[in-house]
Design an enzyme around this catalytic site. Sequence first.
Site, PDB file in Angstrom:
ATOM      1  N   HIS A 195      54.471   0.758  34.792  1.00 13.01           N
ATOM      2  CA  HIS A 195      53.581   1.889  35.046  1.00 13.01           C
ATOM      3  C   HIS A 195      54.254   3.213  34.704  1.00 13.01           C
ATOM      4  CE1 HIS A 195      55.706   1.387  38.971  1.00 13.01           C
ATOM      5  NE2 HIS A 195      55.693   2.709  39.005  1.00 13.01           N
ATOM      6  N   HIS A 248      57.920   9.527  37.020  1.00 14.58           N
ATOM      7  CA  HIS A 248      58.843   8.487  36.555  1.00 14.58           C
ATOM      8  C   HIS A 248      58.108   7.463  35.707  1.00 14.58           C
ATOM      9  CE1 HIS A 248      57.448   6.626  40.444  1.00 14.58           C
ATOM     10  NE2 HIS A 248      57.478   5.525  39.745  1.00 14.58           N
ATOM     11  N   GLU A 295      62.375   3.908  36.993  1.00 11.03           N
ATOM     12  CA  GLU A 295      62.281   2.878  38.023  1.00 11.03           C
ATOM     13  C   GLU A 295      62.398   1.527  37.333  1.00 11.03           C
ATOM     14  OE1 GLU A 295      58.436   2.737  39.961  1.00 11.03           O
ATOM     15  OE2 GLU A 295      59.224   1.575  41.649  1.00 11.03           O
TER      16      GLU A 295
END
Length: 134
Positions: free
Chosen positions: A7, A79, A130
């Site tokens: 994502h 992020h 991440e």
Amino acid sequence: MIGKLNHVAMAVPDLAAAAALYRDTLGAKVSAPTEVPAHGVTVVFVELPNTKIELLHPLGDNSPIAPFLERSPAGGVHHVCFEVDDILAARDKLKAGGARVLGGGEPKTGAHGKPVLFLHPKDFCGTLIELEQA
Ligand code: CO
């Protein structure tokens, strides 16, 4: 080492307005808001055919999103999340190469219930990364 883009997360000052933008203007499938107190965020998931967008809004007093929105009041990309097969192996390889892993380096459970780690943006072209164990 990294696999799929899981994502892209965007911090937004107005979650309802951002959700409406993605649903109505851009025609995407948008979830109801979900509170994730452990991460200090309320999240709306935008489902795309090949990945997701997460719209993040601060929740509670110590949200990691709040300082970001103070610096960027209009919101922006917070992020990107890449999948890895083995998060501990990925962490050890990155640390051995000198990359900084945030928060002491122990994986936490992310917004999808899977182990995640964050890498320092200064080590990755100015972008918070991440890693999520797929
Ligand atoms: Co994320």
